[in-house]
Design a protein around this motif. Structure first.
Motif, PDB file in Angstrom:
ATOM      1  N   ASP A 618       0.856  -1.176   0.000  1.00 21.19           N
ATOM      2  CA  ASP A 618       0.000   0.000   0.000  1.00 21.19           C
ATOM      3  C   ASP A 618       0.896   1.231   0.000  1.00 21.19           C
ATOM      4  O   ASP A 618       1.591   1.520   0.986  1.00 21.19           O
ATOM      5  CB  ASP A 618      -0.907   0.004   1.238  1.00 21.19           C
ATOM      6  N   SER A 619       0.903   1.971  -1.119  1.00 19.05           N
ATOM      7  CA  SER A 619       1.790   3.117  -1.243  1.00 19.05           C
ATOM      8  C   SER A 619       1.402   4.270  -0.326  1.00 19.05           C
ATOM      9  O   SER A 619       2.212   5.151  -0.046  1.00 19.05           O
ATOM     10  CB  SER A 619       1.800   3.606  -2.702  1.00 19.05           C
ATOM     11  N   THR A 620       0.162   4.259   0.160  1.00 17.01           N
ATOM     12  CA  THR A 620      -0.289   5.327   1.060  1.00 17.01           C
ATOM     13  C   THR A 620       0.267   5.139   2.469  1.00 17.01           C
ATOM     14  O   THR A 620       0.824   6.058   3.066  1.00 17.01           O
ATOM     15  CB  THR A 620      -1.825   5.366   1.109  1.00 17.01           C
ATOM     16  N   THR A 621       0.124   3.901   3.006  1.00 20.52           N
ATOM     17  CA  THR A 621       0.592   3.631   4.371  1.00 20.52           C
ATOM     18  C   THR A 621       2.025   3.132   4.421  1.00 20.52           C
ATOM     19  O   THR A 621       2.601   3.012   5.505  1.00 20.52           O
ATOM     20  CB  THR A 621      -0.305   2.583   5.034  1.00 20.52           C
ATOM     21  N   LYS A 622       2.598   2.793   3.236  1.00 21.06           N
ATOM     22  CA  LYS A 622       3.957   2.263   3.159  1.00 21.06           C
ATOM     23  C   LYS A 622       4.085   0.940   3.910  1.00 21.06           C
ATOM     24  O   LYS A 622       5.107   0.646   4.525  1.00 21.06           O
ATOM     25  CB  LYS A 622       4.982   3.279   3.703  1.00 21.06           C
ATOM     26  N   HIS A 623       3.036   0.118   3.884  1.00 23.68           N
ATOM     27  CA  HIS A 623       3.067  -1.161   4.569  1.00 23.68           C
ATOM     28  C   HIS A 623       2.586  -2.255   3.623  1.00 23.68           C
ATOM     29  O   HIS A 623       1.948  -1.978   2.603  1.00 23.68           O
ATOM     30  CB  HIS A 623       2.200  -1.148   5.832  1.00 23.68           C
ATOM     31  N   TYR A 624       2.897  -3.481   3.996  1.00 19.61           N
ATOM     32  CA  TYR A 624       2.502  -4.653   3.218  1.00 19.61           C
ATOM     33  C   TYR A 624       1.292  -5.307   3.852  1.00 19.61           C
ATOM     34  O   TYR A 624       1.190  -5.383   5.069  1.00 19.61           O
ATOM     35  CB  TYR A 624       3.661  -5.655   3.140  1.00 19.61           C
ATOM     36  N   TYR A 625       0.391  -5.794   3.010  1.00 17.96           N
ATOM     37  CA  TYR A 625      -0.836  -6.410   3.492  1.00 17.96           C
ATOM     38  C   TYR A 625      -1.090  -7.725   2.773  1.00 17.96           C
ATOM     39  O   TYR A 625      -0.671  -7.923   1.628  1.00 17.96           O
ATOM     40  CB  TYR A 625      -2.043  -5.490   3.260  1.00 17.96           C
ATOM     41  N   HIS A 626      -1.786  -8.627   3.449  1.00 20.16           N
ATOM     42  CA  HIS A 626      -2.245  -9.865   2.830  1.00 20.16           C
ATOM     43  C   HIS A 626      -3.546  -9.611   2.081  1.00 20.16           C
ATOM     44  O   HIS A 626      -4.329  -8.757   2.460  1.00 20.16           O
ATOM     45  CB  HIS A 626      -2.509 -10.927   3.899  1.00 20.16           C
ATOM     46  N   GLN A 627      -3.769 -10.369   1.048  1.00 20.56           N
ATOM     47  CA  GLN A 627      -5.015 -10.307   0.299  1.00 20.56           C
ATOM     48  C   GLN A 627      -5.842 -11.561   0.562  1.00 20.56           C
ATOM     49  O   GLN A 627      -5.376 -12.671   0.343  1.00 20.56           O
ATOM     50  CB  GLN A 627      -4.731 -10.225  -1.204  1.00 20.56           C
ATOM     51  N   ARG A 628      -7.049 -11.389   1.093  1.00 21.26           N
ATOM     52  CA  ARG A 628      -8.057 -12.427   1.210  1.00 21.26           C
ATOM     53  C   ARG A 628      -7.496 -13.733   1.758  1.00 21.26           C
ATOM     54  O   ARG A 628      -7.622 -14.792   1.160  1.00 21.26           O
ATOM     55  CB  ARG A 628      -8.706 -12.694  -0.137  1.00 21.26           C
ATOM     56  N   GLU A 629      -6.817 -13.699   2.906  1.00 22.42           N
ATOM     57  CA  GLU A 629      -6.374 -14.913   3.558  1.00 22.42           C
ATOM     58  C   GLU A 629      -6.949 -14.975   4.952  1.00 22.42           C
ATOM     59  O   GLU A 629      -7.104 -13.966   5.619  1.00 22.42           O
ATOM     60  CB  GLU A 629      -4.845 -14.981   3.606  1.00 22.42           C
ATOM     61  N   CYS A 630      -7.237 -16.192   5.406  1.00 21.52           N
ATOM     62  CA  CYS A 630      -7.791 -16.376   6.739  1.00 21.52           C
ATOM     63  C   CYS A 630      -6.694 -16.322   7.779  1.00 21.52           C
ATOM     64  O   CYS A 630      -5.587 -16.793   7.554  1.00 21.52           O
ATOM     65  CB  CYS A 630      -8.502 -17.728   6.838  1.00 21.52           C
ATOM     66  N   GLU A 631      -7.031 -15.768   8.927  1.00 19.61           N
ATOM     67  CA  GLU A 631      -6.125 -15.816  10.063  1.00 19.61           C
ATOM     68  C   GLU A 631      -6.546 -16.963  10.954  1.00 19.61           C
ATOM     69  O   GLU A 631      -7.698 -17.053  11.371  1.00 19.61           O
ATOM     70  CB  GLU A 631      -6.159 -14.492  10.832  1.00 19.61           C
ATOM     71  N   GLN A 632      -5.628 -17.864  11.226  1.00 17.61           N
ATOM     72  CA  GLN A 632      -5.959 -19.086  11.943  1.00 17.61           C
ATOM     73  C   GLN A 632      -6.170 -18.818  13.428  1.00 17.61           C
ATOM     74  O   GLN A 632      -5.609 -17.892  14.005  1.00 17.61           O
ATOM     75  CB  GLN A 632      -4.861 -20.134  11.738  1.00 17.61           C
ATOM     76  N   PHE A 633      -6.973 -19.679  14.042  1.00 19.23           N
ATOM     77  CA  PHE A 633      -7.283 -19.553  15.455  1.00 19.23           C
ATOM     78  C   PHE A 633      -6.112 -20.087  16.269  1.00 19.23           C
ATOM     79  O   PHE A 633      -5.500 -21.101  15.901  1.00 19.23           O
ATOM     80  CB  PHE A 633      -8.559 -20.336  15.782  1.00 19.23           C
ATOM     81  N   PRO A 634      -5.769 -19.427  17.389  1.00 17.34           N
ATOM     82  CA  PRO A 634      -4.573 -19.817  18.156  1.00 17.34           C
ATOM     83  C   PRO A 634      -4.775 -21.083  18.978  1.00 17.34           C
ATOM     84  O   PRO A 634      -4.902 -21.042  20.199  1.00 17.34           O
ATOM     85  CB  PRO A 634      -4.331 -18.588  19.048  1.00 17.34           C
ATOM     86  N   THR A 635      -4.794 -22.226  18.303  1.00 18.97           N
ATOM     87  CA  THR A 635      -4.902 -23.498  18.994  1.00 18.97           C
ATOM     88  C   THR A 635      -4.320 -24.595  18.119  1.00 18.97           C
ATOM     89  O   THR A 635      -4.001 -24.378  16.941  1.00 18.97           O
ATOM     90  CB  THR A 635      -6.365 -23.822  19.346  1.00 18.97           C
ATOM     91  N   TYR A 636      -4.194 -25.772  18.696  1.00 16.45           N
ATOM     92  CA  TYR A 636      -3.610 -26.916  17.997  1.00 16.45           C
ATOM     93  C   TYR A 636      -4.675 -27.637  17.177  1.00 16.45           C
ATOM     94  O   TYR A 636      -5.880 -27.468  17.406  1.00 16.45           O
ATOM     95  CB  TYR A 636      -2.984 -27.876  19.013  1.00 16.45           C
ATOM     96  N   PRO A 637      -4.246 -28.457  16.218  1.00 16.48           N
ATOM     97  CA  PRO A 637      -5.222 -29.247  15.453  1.00 16.48           C
ATOM     98  C   PRO A 637      -5.968 -30.231  16.349  1.00 16.48           C
ATOM     99  O   PRO A 637      -5.469 -30.660  17.386  1.00 16.48           O
ATOM    100  CB  PRO A 637      -4.347 -29.990  14.429  1.00 16.48           C
ATOM    101  N   ARG A 638      -7.208 -30.559  15.910  1.00 12.59           N
ATOM    102  CA  ARG A 638      -8.031 -31.592  16.558  1.00 12.59           C
ATOM    103  C   ARG A 638      -8.321 -31.267  18.027  1.00 12.59           C
ATOM    104  O   ARG A 638      -8.137 -32.103  18.922  1.00 12.59           O
ATOM    105  CB  ARG A 638      -7.351 -32.972  16.465  1.00 12.59           C
ATOM    106  N   THR A 639      -8.813 -30.082  18.296  1.00 11.08           N
ATOM    107  CA  THR A 639      -9.052 -29.688  19.691  1.00 11.08           C
ATOM    108  C   THR A 639     -10.521 -29.400  20.005  1.00 11.08           C
ATOM    109  O   THR A 639     -10.845 -29.162  21.166  1.00 11.08           O
ATOM    110  CB  THR A 639      -8.210 -28.437  20.058  1.00 11.08           C
ATOM    111  N   TYR A 640     -11.416 -29.443  19.021  1.00 14.96           N
ATOM    112  CA  TYR A 640     -12.831 -29.161  19.285  1.00 14.96           C
ATOM    113  C   TYR A 640     -13.710 -30.276  18.738  1.00 14.96           C
ATOM    114  O   TYR A 640     -13.468 -30.812  17.660  1.00 14.96           O
ATOM    115  CB  TYR A 640     -13.235 -27.811  18.697  1.00 14.96           C
ATOM    116  N   ASP A 641     -14.758 -30.601  19.515  1.00 14.58           N
ATOM    117  CA  ASP A 641     -15.722 -31.627  19.113  1.00 14.58           C
ATOM    118  C   ASP A 641     -16.812 -31.060  18.209  1.00 14.58           C
ATOM    119  O   ASP A 641     -17.420 -31.799  17.445  1.00 14.58           O
ATOM    120  CB  ASP A 641     -16.391 -32.233  20.348  1.00 14.58           C
ATOM    121  N   MET A 642     -17.088 -29.775  18.333  1.00 16.64           N
ATOM    122  CA  MET A 642     -18.106 -29.130  17.507  1.00 16.64           C
ATOM    123  C   MET A 642     -17.684 -27.695  17.215  1.00 16.64           C
ATOM    124  O   MET A 642     -17.174 -26.997  18.096  1.00 16.64           O
ATOM    125  CB  MET A 642     -19.474 -29.133  18.189  1.00 16.64           C
ATOM    126  N   VAL A 643     -17.909 -27.278  15.987  1.00 18.29           N
ATOM    127  CA  VAL A 643     -17.724 -25.880  15.577  1.00 18.29           C
ATOM    128  C   VAL A 643     -19.075 -25.369  15.110  1.00 18.29           C
ATOM    129  O   VAL A 643     -19.706 -25.968  14.235  1.00 18.29           O
ATOM    130  CB  VAL A 643     -16.673 -25.743  14.464  1.00 18.29           C
TER     131      VAL A 643
END
Length: 727
Positions: A618-643
């Motif tokens: 972004d030339s306005t803020t002079k920073h780099y950004y991701h495009q359309r990617e999910c941010e993962q939840f801070p936990t390990y795999p296979r930790t919930y019985d229902m979502v």
């Protein structure tokens, strides 16, 4: 895995067809022959009714083995005849033509808008948002129009990803220049994006039912070595025994000090008879920093105390992974440089038993963060050899560190209630006037309103005292005790600008929904979980679900309804940062939850030299950004019985689809245990789109109509148990 049959459900109508994986049944030979004769005509009519419903390419055998060495039950679809192939070819060609015409029309439309109102649109950023939405929608149309070639099943990730946690990689963070504890913090955006399904360990087994699973877990389900089990650590880490295939946790053992005696000691130091009186003293939720393996929270759960474990990411022997495997609340988190993702005044007690944090470091800023999340009149419990001053009479350095903590706590307006052996207990002030009565310059200043917000989503730590300007400044003993605390009255609802009628309607709706959900899931769970040797006859699904993740919690009504129905579960209430922040209200009701953003956040400028096609500058803020990617939840795999997620797809769609649907489902699959459940509730169009994408994840799925609401549908899915084949 056995396939479940649906039975009659009040308030819900199940829609589907004979090819749905949940309807697959054993048929007699005559029925198979009749089905074979009529298959061609059935497929043709189905194609016209649902032109975008796609089935994966499969073999004719019931059981197959994938390229990655996984065995699973396949769907029975049959080979299409030439007429069916011709029909599908014409449909694909028609859809491609529609996309081309749509692109041409949108291009002409965009040019006309740009020339007619260029200045006004560019100044309001409307053109940019309009263009992004148009590209997103056309991309989704293109994905669906490409047919099975595009919507093929996702592959399994490499085996080293079986315990992978995105955004937390200590060795990689050290290589990127992070230090002084920041290497344990969450850093998203620089890892490789894996659009694949995380595999389970080779000898993974379905966890034991609650409450047995609280005290016994399978060794193969977690990543831990025998040395890590037997090594010294926090108080609760030592209360475990390694057997042949299991790890057993004992809250009272002749070899160690019992956690029951420890909890009893804390209650007495506060001035209570025992830990059963915590509720009467206003203590319902506890933040357990560096929780060991959750034995403190496991013991208190029987006293209706809800303990949230917060600990650093660990590649092996993880406190968070083992605590969640036991069916107890936990999440990865580090606050060495960033605030915890909780609002101010969130917990009744903060507990640290040999948690490995040096509270005297960084000029006491970590103690200030504890003060921020602690409610007025709440307690800070610290168990450490450092608190036993008599042991270090001749060690000036240790005495200096202990004196710093004592003096700093006093300047925070904490009263030291008691100190016994290695445990010290402080009580936070209930009166704001205490801060004004301090000597000038003797302690941290009060945060300004600008720095005292209730949405601290991984913001830098503040060196000022927060929460004092909040309307939620209510001493814990002045609050309604649990369980009445979950039912907010009209005066309490005013703190959150919520009308009592709206809250009451939300409560009624969720109580009804839970009854319908359970009447739907009960026969499914019963048939998929037959009685195991040595088990008593369960009352399904009483103890089939334990860890529940609600990805769009609203007011916490789903959590409340589960408890009202007597379900033996706990719920991680997730509040998206893109929506209204109801997390303070959810926490004040006596539940646990966290803020989370489904899109990737701003990248650090140190990654500017990386080659990453999903990063834009972004030339306005002079920073780099991701495009359309999910941010993962801070936990390990296979930790919930229902979502569970109600309205999450609509929320993400209204925000220009910052997180694509397939990426969102891939992340849910990472979080979900084998044989776990997904319940999505959203608009008809979004549920239909989701149903088509579900085939890529190999989930069993069924769309359920809601008779009371013709504009919404349920999508109920189950993740199969894919067993790894040993070489």
């Amino acid at each position: 895995m056995s396939r479940a049959m649906l039975r009659g459900v009040s308030g819900l109508r199940i829609s589907g067809n004979s090819n749905d994986s949940w309807d697959s049944q054993m048929k007699v030979k005559t029925e198979k022959e009749d089905s074979e004769k009529n298959r061609s005509s059935d497929h043709t009519s189905l194609s016209f009714k649902f032109p975008c419903v796609l089935f994966p390419d499969i073999s004719s055998s019931k059981h197959g083995i994938s390229e990655n060495g996984f065995s699973y039950d396949t769907f029975s679809a049959g080979s299409p005849r030439s007429r069916h192939k011709l029909t599908m070819f014409v449909l694909k060609l028609s859809l491609i033509l529609i996309v081309v015409l749509a692109l041409a029309g949108s291009f002409w439309w965009t040019i006309s808008i740009t020339t007619s109102s260029r200045g006004q649109i560019f100044h309001s950023h409307g053109y940019r948002r309009l263009y992004e939405q148009l590209v997103t929608d056309l991309w989704d149309i293109g994905e669906l129009s490409l047919g099975p070639a595009r919507l093929k099943e996702l592959e399994f990730c490499p085996l080293e990803y079986e315990n992978h946690v995105p955004c937390f990689n200590v060795s990689e963070n050290l290589a990127l220049g992070y230090s002084n504890g920041e290497e344990y913090d969450r850093h998203c955006g620089h890892g490789l994006k894996q659009n694949c399904l995380v595999p389970p360990p080779v000898n993974y087994r379905i966890p034991l039912r609650w409450p047995t699973g609280r005290d016994i877990i399978w060794v193969a389900n977690v990543k831990i070595t025998a040395q890590e089990v037997l090594s010294s650590g926090s108080l609760t880490k030592r209360m475990m025994m390694l057997e042949e295939e299991q790890i057993s946790f004992r809250s009272a053992s002749p070899m160690f000090d019992g956690v029951e005696d420890y909890s009893h000691q804390i209650a007495e130091m506060i001035g209570l008879r025992n830990e059963s009186n915590f509720i009467q003293a206003g203590v319902r939720t506890i933040l357990d920093i560096g929780c060991g393996y959750g034995s403190f929270g496991a013991h208190l759960f029987s006293k209706e105390i809800l303990t949230m474990c917060l600990a650093n990411y660990e590649a092996s022997g993880s406190q968070v992974q083992l605590t969640l495997e036991r069916g107890l609340p936990a999440m990865i988190g580090s606050f060495t440089s960033k605030q915890m993702p909780y609002p101010s005044l969130s917990f009744d007690m903060v507990h640290c038993a040999r948690c490995g944090i040096d509270w005297d470091q960084k000029d006491g800023i970590l103690l200030i963060e504890v003060d921020r999340v602690l409610r007025p009149g709440g307690y800070f419990v610290w168990t450490s050899p450092l608190t036993n001053a008599q042991r270090f009479l001749h060690n000036k350095d240790m005495q200096k560190r202990w004196n710093f903590v004592r003096n700093f706590a006093e300047n925070l307006c904490w009263d030291m209630l008691s100190q016994q052996d290695e445990t010290a207990v402080w009580k936070k002030t209930s009166k704001k006037s205490c801060y004004a009565s301090r000597k000038p310059g003797s302690g941290p200043s009060i945060c300004s309103k600008r720095h005292d917000g209730e949405s601290p989503y991984y913001r830098p730590l503040e060196a000022c005292i927060g929460g004092t300007q909040s309307s939620r400044w209510i001493p814990i003993r002045a609050r309604t005790t649990w369980p009445s605390r979950a039912k907010l009255n009209s005066s309490e609802l005013q703190l959150y600008d919520l009308h009592s009628e709206e809250f009451a309607e939300d409560t009624r709706n969720w109580n009804l929904a839970i009854r319908n959900y359970w009447s739907l899931l009960s026969p499914l769970i019963f048939s998929d979980h037959p009685k195991r040797p040595g088990d008593e006859d369960p009352s399904p699904p009483f103890n089939m679900l334990r860890n529940v993740l609600d990805m769009n919690a609203h007011f916490g009504g789903f959590n409340s309804a589960l408890l009202e129905a007597g379900k033996s579960v706990w719920v991680m209430n997730v509040v998206p940062t893109s929506g209204h922040n109801n997390l303070p209200m959810i926490l004040d009701r006596g539940f646990v939850g966290v803020l989370h953003d489904c899109k990737s956040d701003e990248l650090d400028v140190r990654f500017s030299g990386m080659i990453c096609p999903s990063v834009v500058f972004d030339s306005t803020t002079k920073h780099y950004y991701h495009q359309r990617e999910c941010e993962q939840f801070p936990t390990y795999p296979r930790t919930y019985d229902m979502v569970h997620a109600a309205g999450l797809l609509s929320l993400e769609t209204s925000l220009q689809r910052r997180c694509s649907m397939i990426d969102l489902f891939t992340e849910i699959d990472r979080l979900l245990r084998p044989e776990g459940w997904v319940i999505l509730r959203d608009t008809v169009s979004l549920i239909d789109s989701a149903r088509m994408l579900i085939t890529r994840l190999k989930w069993d799925a069924r769309v359920v109509e809601i008779e009371s609401n013709s504009n919404e549908r349920l999508l109920v899915c189950q993740k199969p148990f894919f067993k790894r084949q040993t070489n």
